[in-house]
Design a protein around this motif. Structure first.
Motif, PDB file in Angstrom:
ATOM      1  N   GLY A   9       0.830  -1.211   0.000  1.00  0.00           N
ATOM      2  CA  GLY A   9       0.000   0.000   0.000  1.00  0.00           C
ATOM      3  C   GLY A   9       0.861   1.256   0.000  1.00  0.00           C
ATOM      4  O   GLY A   9       2.063   1.199  -0.241  1.00  0.00           O
ATOM      5  N   GLY A  10       0.248   2.398   0.306  1.00  0.00           N
ATOM      6  CA  GLY A  10       1.003   3.651   0.351  1.00  0.00           C
ATOM      7  C   GLY A  10       2.001   3.634   1.506  1.00  0.00           C
ATOM      8  O   GLY A  10       1.728   3.057   2.550  1.00  0.00           O
ATOM      9  N   ASP A  11       3.169   4.227   1.306  1.00  0.00           N
ATOM     10  CA  ASP A  11       4.151   4.227   2.403  1.00  0.00           C
ATOM     11  C   ASP A  11       3.709   5.208   3.498  1.00  0.00           C
ATOM     12  O   ASP A  11       2.740   5.952   3.309  1.00  0.00           O
ATOM     13  N   ALA A  71       4.111  -1.543  -2.843  1.00  0.00           N
ATOM     14  CA  ALA A  71       3.314  -1.482  -4.079  1.00  0.00           C
ATOM     15  C   ALA A  71       1.866  -1.746  -3.706  1.00  0.00           C
ATOM     16  O   ALA A  71       1.587  -2.379  -2.687  1.00  0.00           O
ATOM     17  N   ARG A  72       0.966  -1.231  -4.525  1.00  0.00           N
ATOM     18  CA  ARG A  72      -0.460  -1.540  -4.312  1.00  0.00           C
ATOM     19  C   ARG A  72      -0.780  -2.769  -5.143  1.00  0.00           C
ATOM     20  O   ARG A  72      -1.226  -2.668  -6.286  1.00  0.00           O
ATOM     21  N   CYS A  73      -0.509  -3.936  -4.585  1.00  0.00           N
ATOM     22  CA  CYS A  73      -0.725  -5.195  -5.311  1.00  0.00           C
ATOM     23  C   CYS A  73      -1.483  -6.158  -4.407  1.00  0.00           C
ATOM     24  O   CYS A  73      -1.103  -6.354  -3.250  1.00  0.00           O
ATOM     25  N   PRO A 124      -1.378  -3.016  10.956  1.00  0.00           N
ATOM     26  CA  PRO A 124      -2.043  -1.913  10.258  1.00  0.00           C
ATOM     27  C   PRO A 124      -1.199  -0.636  10.201  1.00  0.00           C
ATOM     28  O   PRO A 124      -0.700  -0.169  11.207  1.00  0.00           O
ATOM     29  N   LYS A 125      -1.062  -0.121   9.008  1.00  0.00           N
ATOM     30  CA  LYS A 125      -0.418   1.185   8.802  1.00  0.00           C
ATOM     31  C   LYS A 125      -1.260   1.948   7.813  1.00  0.00           C
ATOM     32  O   LYS A 125      -1.734   1.371   6.830  1.00  0.00           O
ATOM     33  N   THR A 126      -1.530   3.154   8.064  1.00  0.00           N
ATOM     34  CA  THR A 126      -2.101   4.052   7.053  1.00  0.00           C
ATOM     35  C   THR A 126      -2.260   5.438   7.661  1.00  0.00           C
ATOM     36  O   THR A 126      -2.790   5.572   8.764  1.00  0.00           O
ATOM     37  N   ILE A 127      -1.801   6.438   6.940  1.00  0.00           N
ATOM     38  CA  ILE A 127      -1.999   7.793   7.442  1.00  0.00           C
ATOM     39  C   ILE A 127      -3.490   8.108   7.508  1.00  0.00           C
ATOM     40  O   ILE A 127      -3.893   9.020   8.208  1.00  0.00           O
ATOM     41  N   ASP A 128      -4.312   7.332   6.780  1.00  0.00           N
ATOM     42  CA  ASP A 128      -5.759   7.594   6.766  1.00  0.00           C
ATOM     43  C   ASP A 128      -6.441   7.149   8.062  1.00  0.00           C
ATOM     44  O   ASP A 128      -7.575   7.566   8.326  1.00  0.00           O
ATOM     45  N   ASN A 129      -5.805   6.285   8.835  1.00  0.00           N
ATOM     46  CA  ASN A 129      -6.317   5.820  10.142  1.00  0.00           C
ATOM     47  C   ASN A 129      -7.706   5.176  10.052  1.00  0.00           C
ATOM     48  O   ASN A 129      -8.485   5.245  10.994  1.00  0.00           O
ATOM     49  N   LEU A 169      -6.325  17.981   2.520  1.00  0.00           N
ATOM     50  CA  LEU A 169      -5.553  16.969   3.237  1.00  0.00           C
ATOM     51  C   LEU A 169      -5.955  15.580   2.771  1.00  0.00           C
ATOM     52  O   LEU A 169      -7.071  15.381   2.268  1.00  0.00           O
ATOM     53  N   MET A 170      -5.055  14.605   2.923  1.00  0.00           N
ATOM     54  CA  MET A 170      -5.345  13.252   2.423  1.00  0.00           C
ATOM     55  C   MET A 170      -6.496  12.609   3.194  1.00  0.00           C
ATOM     56  O   MET A 170      -6.767  12.973   4.337  1.00  0.00           O
ATOM     57  N   GLY A 171      -7.098  11.628   2.584  1.00  0.00           N
ATOM     58  CA  GLY A 171      -8.249  10.932   3.174  1.00  0.00           C
ATOM     59  C   GLY A 171      -9.358  10.845   2.141  1.00  0.00           C
ATOM     60  O   GLY A 171     -10.178  11.745   2.042  1.00  0.00           O
ATOM     61  N   ARG A 172      -9.311   9.756   1.347  1.00  0.00           N
ATOM     62  CA  ARG A 172     -10.299   9.623   0.254  1.00  0.00           C
ATOM     63  C   ARG A 172     -11.635   9.122   0.762  1.00  0.00           C
ATOM     64  O   ARG A 172     -12.671   9.443   0.213  1.00  0.00           O
ATOM     65  N   HIS A 173     -11.553   8.251   1.778  1.00  0.00           N
ATOM     66  CA  HIS A 173     -12.793   7.621   2.242  1.00  0.00           C
ATOM     67  C   HIS A 173     -13.244   8.213   3.569  1.00  0.00           C
ATOM     68  O   HIS A 173     -14.411   8.501   3.762  1.00  0.00           O
ATOM     69  N   ALA A 221     -10.914  17.382   3.387  1.00  0.00           N
ATOM     70  CA  ALA A 221     -10.392  16.043   3.075  1.00  0.00           C
ATOM     71  C   ALA A 221     -10.559  15.768   1.587  1.00  0.00           C
ATOM     72  O   ALA A 221     -11.533  16.226   0.979  1.00  0.00           O
ATOM     73  N   GLU A 222      -9.604  15.006   1.019  1.00  0.00           N
ATOM     74  CA  GLU A 222      -9.663  14.636  -0.419  1.00  0.00           C
ATOM     75  C   GLU A 222     -11.021  14.074  -0.830  1.00  0.00           C
ATOM     76  O   GLU A 222     -11.480  14.263  -1.943  1.00  0.00           O
ATOM     77  N   GLY A 223     -11.641  13.366   0.125  1.00  0.00           N
ATOM     78  CA  GLY A 223     -12.891  12.673  -0.203  1.00  0.00           C
ATOM     79  C   GLY A 223     -14.138  13.436   0.201  1.00  0.00           C
ATOM     80  O   GLY A 223     -15.243  12.872   0.166  1.00  0.00           O
ATOM     81  N   GLY A 271      -0.758  17.062   0.025  1.00  0.00           N
ATOM     82  CA  GLY A 271      -0.314  15.874  -0.716  1.00  0.00           C
ATOM     83  C   GLY A 271       0.657  14.976   0.028  1.00  0.00           C
ATOM     84  O   GLY A 271       0.526  14.735   1.230  1.00  0.00           O
ATOM     85  N   TYR A 272       1.669  14.503  -0.697  1.00  0.00           N
ATOM     86  CA  TYR A 272       2.553  13.444  -0.185  1.00  0.00           C
ATOM     87  C   TYR A 272       3.471  13.898   0.936  1.00  0.00           C
ATOM     88  O   TYR A 272       4.091  13.063   1.586  1.00  0.00           O
ATOM     89  N   VAL A 273       3.554  15.219   1.162  1.00  0.00           N
ATOM     90  CA  VAL A 273       4.338  15.710   2.306  1.00  0.00           C
ATOM     91  C   VAL A 273       3.829  15.041   3.587  1.00  0.00           C
ATOM     92  O   VAL A 273       4.602  14.746   4.502  1.00  0.00           O
ATOM     93  N   GLN A 274       2.508  14.763   3.609  1.00  0.00           N
ATOM     94  CA  GLN A 274       1.904  14.139   4.801  1.00  0.00           C
ATOM     95  C   GLN A 274       2.418  12.724   5.043  1.00  0.00           C
ATOM     96  O   GLN A 274       2.309  12.180   6.121  1.00  0.00           O
ATOM     97  N   ARG A 275       2.920  12.078   3.994  1.00  0.00           N
ATOM     98  CA  ARG A 275       3.363  10.685   4.104  1.00  0.00           C
ATOM     99  C   ARG A 275       4.873  10.559   4.244  1.00  0.00           C
ATOM    100  O   ARG A 275       5.380   9.445   4.406  1.00  0.00           O
ATOM    101  N   GLY A 276       5.579  11.704   4.117  1.00  0.00           N
ATOM    102  CA  GLY A 276       7.037  11.605   4.048  1.00  0.00           C
ATOM    103  C   GLY A 276       7.730  11.984   5.342  1.00  0.00           C
ATOM    104  O   GLY A 276       7.119  12.505   6.268  1.00  0.00           O
TER     105      GLY A 276
HETATM  106  O1  F6P Z   1      -2.054   5.606   1.819  1.00  0.00           O
HETATM  107  C1  F6P Z   1      -3.196   6.369   1.915  1.00  0.00           C
HETATM  108  C2  F6P Z   1      -3.130   7.525   0.976  1.00  0.00           C
HETATM  109  O2  F6P Z   1      -2.057   8.345   1.338  1.00  0.00           O
HETATM  110  C3  F6P Z   1      -4.400   8.332   0.865  1.00  0.00           C
HETATM  111  O3  F6P Z   1      -4.630   9.248   1.867  1.00  0.00           O
HETATM  112  C4  F6P Z   1      -4.265   8.960  -0.486  1.00  0.00           C
HETATM  113  O4  F6P Z   1      -5.507   9.320  -0.971  1.00  0.00           O
HETATM  114  C5  F6P Z   1      -3.643   7.851  -1.258  1.00  0.00           C
HETATM  115  O5  F6P Z   1      -2.894   7.095  -0.343  1.00  0.00           O
HETATM  116  C6  F6P Z   1      -2.745   8.254  -2.398  1.00  0.00           C
HETATM  117  O6  F6P Z   1      -2.365   7.112  -3.066  1.00  0.00           O
HETATM  118  P1  F6P Z   1      -1.205   6.950  -4.126  1.00  0.00           P
HETATM  119  O7  F6P Z   1       0.060   6.754  -3.367  1.00  0.00           O
HETATM  120  O8  F6P Z   1      -1.568   5.714  -4.860  1.00  0.00           O
HETATM  121  O9  F6P Z   1      -1.194   8.182  -4.953  1.00  0.00           O
END
Ligand code: F6P
Length: 340
Positions: A9-11, A71-73, A124-129, A169-173, A221-223, A271-276
């Motif tokens: 999944g997403g890092d 990877a998202r696989c 479980p890992k995900t910035i989306d919680n 901010l991130m969070g699609r769902h 939120a993105e979603g 964006g991705y700054v939140q994940r880095g």
């Molecule tokens: O991992 C969760 C997440 O960061 C979501 O908040 C975001 O919408 C999505 O991944 C982005 O995904 P990708 O890395 O595939 O662009």
């Protein structure tokens, strides 16, 4: 025992803390060999493996991302995927997998253990919680800290320019980051998917606030979605998988606020700054505790479960608790966000 380890999944920050804990505890305390797979389930399908020793994980605690790649696989969605996972399991003479991932990767882990009957423990890992059954997922705390700092920083420039600042901010769902960082950063309006919004109500609130303040901060939120039947129905543009494209709803909301209020309005897509970057102490601790619980669990014969923080404890929960579900932001937090 020989245990395969992967991140999917997403890092996010804190993954390396979990990897390090599995390897150190597994090799030193429990006499295991740990086999790392590159790039999530894709690496398992491809047999892309490498042994992991204490030396390999030395110094990674403070590093963001994942030393294993991701990877998202999902093997159950790839033709021949499950058979390839079984082949790798046998070729590498494994006794089980520890899989670190978000809802999609953990669901895949549950399907692997069901279909192949091999021991699997998830983390479980995900910035989306949004993983059901655990109070927290690795990465969320860091993402909220980064998002809160961004909102803090937007205040001074918003005030200097008499502007409305929209921050997406991130969070699609689910809207965990927008709601929690929005509250912590003092955003004036917070929009989350859990609570569809009415642009006219938002415009009214902003106009009212600007009678005594010269700026506003809107966390989206993105979603986030407009309420059915509300005047403005501008929606996020979706990608091929039906997910909102980053920046899309933020852009729509920004345009709509400017048009409805006449105030100068600007958008920041975090964006991705939140994940880095560097994980917070809380994410290092959670990653470490979950890594230890996962390796202890699999060595003790547990399977088809994931590590979960519940109150003060880290426990093991059956995959069924989370598979196909989403942990929504609770009403109590939404009410706090609404009433500020
Ligand atoms: O991992 C969760 C997440 O960061 C979501 O908040 C975001 O919408 C999505 O991944 C982005 O995904 P990708 O890395 O595939 O662009």
């Amino acid at each position: 025992m020989r245990i395969g380890l992967l991140t999917g999944g997403g890092d996010c920050p804190g993954l390396n803390a979990a990897i390090r804990a599995v390897v150190k505890r597994g090799t030193s305390e429990l006499g295991c060999s740990i086999v790392g797979f590159n790039n999530g389930w894709q690496g398992v399908i491809d047999g892309d493996a490498k042994p992991l020793t204490r030396d390999d994980v030395s110094g990674i605690l403070v590093h963001g991302g994942t030393m294993l790649g991701t990877a998202r696989c999902h093997p159950h969605k790839v033709e021949g995927g499950m058979e390839a996972v079984k082949d790798t399991f046998e070729n590498e003479k494994l006794d089980g997998f520890i899989c670190i991932g978000g809802d999609g990767t953990l669901k895949a882990a549950g399907k692997v253990s069901q279909a192949l009957g091999v021991p699997v423990i998830g983390i479980p890992k995900t910035i989306d919680n949004d993983v059901v059954g655990t109070d927290a997922a690795i990465g969320f705390d860091t993402a909220v800290s980064v998002a809160t700092e961004a909102i803090d920083r937007l205040h001074s420039t918003a005030e200097s320019h008499n502007r409305v600042m929209v921050v997406e901010l991130m969070g699609r769902h689910s809207g965990w980051i927008a709601v929690t960082a929005g509250i912590a950063g003092g955003a004036d309006i917070i929009l989350a998917p859990e609570e569809p919004f009415d642009i006219d109500v938002i415009a009214k609130r902003i106009k009212h606030r600007h009678r005594y303040k010269n700026f506003s901060i809107v966390a989206v939120a993105e979603g986030a979605v407009p309420a059915e039947g509300s005047r403005w129905e501008g929606k996020a543009t979706l990608d091929a998988k039906g997910n909102p494209i980053a920046g899309s709803i933020g852009h729509e909301v920004t345009k709509a606020i400017e048009a409805a209020t006449g105030f100068s309005t600007r958008l920041t897509v975090l964006g991705y700054v939140q994940r880095g970057g560097v994980p917070t102490a809380a994410d290092r601790l959670l990653g470490t505790r979950m890594g230890v619980a996962a390796i202890d669990g699999i060595v003790a014969g547990e399977t088809h479960k994931f590590t979960a923080q519940q109150g003060e404890k880290v426990v093991l929960e059956p995959f069924e608790t989370m598979m196909g579900k989403t942990k929504w932001v609770p009403e109590e937090l939404l009410a706090a966000a609404r009433g500020l």
